[in-house]
Each structure stands twice: as structure tokens, then as C-alpha cells.
Design an enzyme around this catalytic site. Sequence first.
Site, short mmCIF file in Angstrom:
data_model
loop_
_atom_site.label_atom_id
_atom_site.label_comp_id
_atom_site.label_asym_id
_atom_site.label_seq_id
_atom_site.Cartn_x
_atom_site.Cartn_y
_atom_site.Cartn_z
CG ASP A 169 -4.51 3.07 1.24
OD1 ASP A 169 -5.38 3.39 2.07
OD2 ASP A 169 -3.69 2.17 1.47
CB ALA A 208 -6.08 -9.27 -1.93
CD GLN A 254 8.64 -8.18 -6.87
OE1 GLN A 254 8.43 -9.04 -6.03
NE2 GLN A 254 7.67 -7.45 -7.37
CD1 TRP A 258 -2.04 -1.89 -10.10
CD2 TRP A 258 -2.70 -3.74 -11.16
NE1 TRP A 258 -2.44 -1.53 -11.38
CE2 TRP A 258 -2.85 -2.65 -12.04
CE3 TRP A 258 -3.05 -5.02 -11.60
CZ2 TRP A 258 -3.33 -2.80 -13.34
CZ3 TRP A 258 -3.53 -5.17 -12.89
CH2 TRP A 258 -3.65 -4.07 -13.74
CG ASN A 259 2.42 -2.19 -5.71
OD1 ASN A 259 1.88 -1.27 -6.29
ND2 ASN A 259 2.38 -2.32 -4.39
CB SER A 260 4.39 -7.98 -8.43
OG SER A 260 4.90 -7.96 -7.12
CG HIS A 319 -1.87 -1.14 1.28
ND1 HIS A 319 -3.13 -1.09 0.74
CD2 HIS A 319 -1.74 -2.37 1.80
CE1 HIS A 319 -3.74 -2.24 0.92
NE2 HIS A 319 -2.91 -3.05 1.57
#
Length: 484
Positions: A118, A390, A352, A370-372, A21
Site C-alpha cells: 500500500d 484523512a 458492517q 473508501w472501503n465503506s 489498509h
Amino acid sequence: MGIESAPKPHVAFLASPGIGHITPLFELATRLVTQHNFQVSFLVITNGPTPAQTKYLNSNSHPDVHIVDLPLIDVSGLVSNDMTPFVRLCIIAEESIRSLRSVLSGIDRPKLRAFVIDIFCTGVFEACKELSVPVYSFFTSSAALLAFSLYLPVLDTEVNYGSVGLPDPMEVPGCHSIRAWDLIDITHDFKSDDYKWFLHHVSRLTMATGIFVNSWEDLEPVALRALKHETYFLNVPTPPVYPIGPLTKRDESPDSGKQILAWLDKQPKESVLFVTHGSGGTLTSEQLTELAWGLELSQQRFILVVRKPSDCASAAFFNAGSETEDPETYLPDGFIKRTSQVGLVVSSWAPQMAVVSHPSTGAFLSHCGWNSTLECVKHGVPMIAWPMYAEQRMNATILSDEVGVAVKMPVVGDGGDTVVVGRKEIERVVRVVFEGGEGRKMRTRVNELKASGGVTLSRDGSSYEALARVADSWKMENGTGLGL
């Protein structure tokens, strides 16, 4: 006597707990500072910060980004061990926001032009209404999930959801249909506290002055078109939606994971499968064993980030980056030794961004956070989609069925339950990505989106201009805001 320059316009940010987040909000804050000449107060909830979160914030300092810790709160009487991580997250965020007004009053900055939150920090709406500060929501997942989230309150009240469950397939106005069990898992049990909290927050999205979304037109043309033009969203009414993605974590320090990167340097181009299940994801013992055997059978080069098995898929959410136990204790006997010529096993954490962006990385077995996902697209890396919890099943379906940059691992059974994927199937899917025509097609498509993502963030690109328009409006807000 010299003329004192005007202070830079000031915006505040608040993210709910968890590195997934915090990262996109912090990247947006940094972009405002470096590209649009703002100063930012980045508020941090201090209850239970993970090692990964602390390391990230400490390594990304800028003189105009001011980290402000919210007071530590006692939630011992409000949370319990039998709560899901999501419910704990919501309670901690809600209680932390109670101190917001006093914290803002103590910030020695110019008046606040806007507050960016957020989706799980909607308690800020009340606090900022008293202060006449406009609040913007940064929806850090897909535009498709944003559309579903804005539609959920109608489903809850008008579709008899409590008696018959979600329609299957789900038809969100103007969007692609999707199977009910591929929707965010929080919606599968309308009686659960997870669902009640989620509904509470998404029902308040319309209170925002505007909604940023971490996506762009070429990645999600259908959902973004629906949010802008579909009659339902116009009538809600939906606040203006600004696609500003792909915002991703910047490249990590070269000192992060030196041994991992040194190993990658020795591998052929696009030959390595990077395997990790996100900052909080964990596999069961049985599934981890099958994954290890599948990797070994595939004979593909790999980096496997592994953590202690658990029956809870999100067990590591609140301690991401803290695992230190020897992986040999929960991997098949002799696995590390047998695969030492082609594989590298890492405990708990790897840098990463540095791995995904490395020329030797050829694919990413991803949980589809979603970030990845955006990191993979940014660097032209196709994915093996292995959703955990999720909204990850929804992301996996979008990436494989609509976008064409992933192949799904069959972790979802016919009835929607998570199933154990056997070693032979894992071997087959890995070979498809690295050896088959489907893998080449995915690689071509993801490289097209890599180029598109770079263009949209550059000056005159649609995402750059969307943020610039909002930033310019904030600069012109001379008569509103919190005088500090």
C-alpha cells in the site's frame, strides 16, 4: 513415477497497520489465489494489531494465503503519545520494513514474481530493488485522490504552497475541481509531520512498476480518464494504472453479530439507518449528543454503533474493535430506553458487511472511508456522508457532487473547520434520505452502480481483465525474481 506439478507462482503483499489498509490488500491477495491460481505470502506488521484486524485475518484463511508476521520491533524511542495516528503508522511501517530482506529469505516458497504494497510501505522499493522483484502499489482509495497525490509533488515545488497554501479551488489536470478544504486533511498544514510523511510516500508512487486502484470506470470516469490520457500524467511518467475495484471485504460469518442481525430480520425492507464512523472514528461528546437527539427526532429506525467520545476524530484508529464501555455512560439520559422500539445501540463494533447487505438496511450514515463507500455501492445502499479525517471529506464531495449516491451532512463550516451539526439538521437530512425525492434518486443511482460493479468484477469485465493481464505477466516472468 508421477510427474511433480509445477509450483504456483508466488506474490508477496504488505499493508501498513490498520484494518482499513489491510482489508483491500488481503482481498486482492485472495482474488489472485482463487481466480488466478497464485500462492501468496501476506506479510503483517505486528506492532499494535487491533482486535478488528486480528479477527479479520484469523477468519479469512486459505491454504494458498500464508500469513507471515514481521518481527516485533521496539519503537518506544521513536513514537510518542503526542504524535498523530498517521505519523505513528508511518514510523511503524518504516521500521518494520527493515527486516524485510531477512524475512523474504526465510520464506520457503518458489521465487517471488512481484510484491504488492500500500501507499505507506514505500520502503519496500529499496529492499526489492536489491532482489530484482517488481513492486506494485495498491492505492486503496479513490482514483481522484490518486490523481491528486501524483500531482502534489509539483504543487509542493512549483506553486509556492509554503507561502500561500493550496490553490482554491484545486485544479488537478483533467479532473473535477475541488475546494481546498475538502482535500485530504494532511495537506492543510505543509509544516506538519503528517504532510511531510504523506509527501514522502506519494512522491515515490512513480517508482512502482504499476499502480492498482480500488475503483472502476463507471464510478470515476473523469479521474481514470485523466490518469490514462492527460498530458501531465503521461509526462510524470505515471506507471500503468489498473482499476481493479470494487474489492471489498467478503461477507462475514453468520456467527458475527447474531443479535444485531436477528434485530434486523424483524424490520421492514430498507427501513433502517446504519450509523457508524468507521474503525477509528470518534465524535466529540457534544456531537454525539446531537447525533443521538437527531436520530430520536427523526423517528427513523436505526442501528447506532457508538464508542467513547474524544476530541480527536481518529482516536480509535489503533484500538478498533476493543471498546467495551457501556454506551449509556455517554449517550443522553434515557436515550436507549426511549428509542428501544425503533433503534439498536451497539458498543464499538458491528459486522458492517452483514448489516450493509441486509435487506432491511435502507441507508448508511458513513464516515466515507473508501472501503465503506465501496461496500455501500456493492450492496446498493445510499449514504449520508459524515467525513471525519484523512481523505474522507474528498470522498464525501465526490459521492454527493459527482457520483450522486450520498447527501452530505454539513460538518464543514464556511472556513473549512469541522463544526457541530445540530439535532434538527440531523433530523432533516435523515428524513431527506428516507422520505424525499432526493433519497429515491440516490437509491436509483446506487443500484445502477451496484449492477455495474458486479459486471466489472465478473469474467470479461474491465476490472477482472485488468487484474488478469497483470497476473498473466507475472506468470510469464520466469527469469526474474527472488530465488527462494
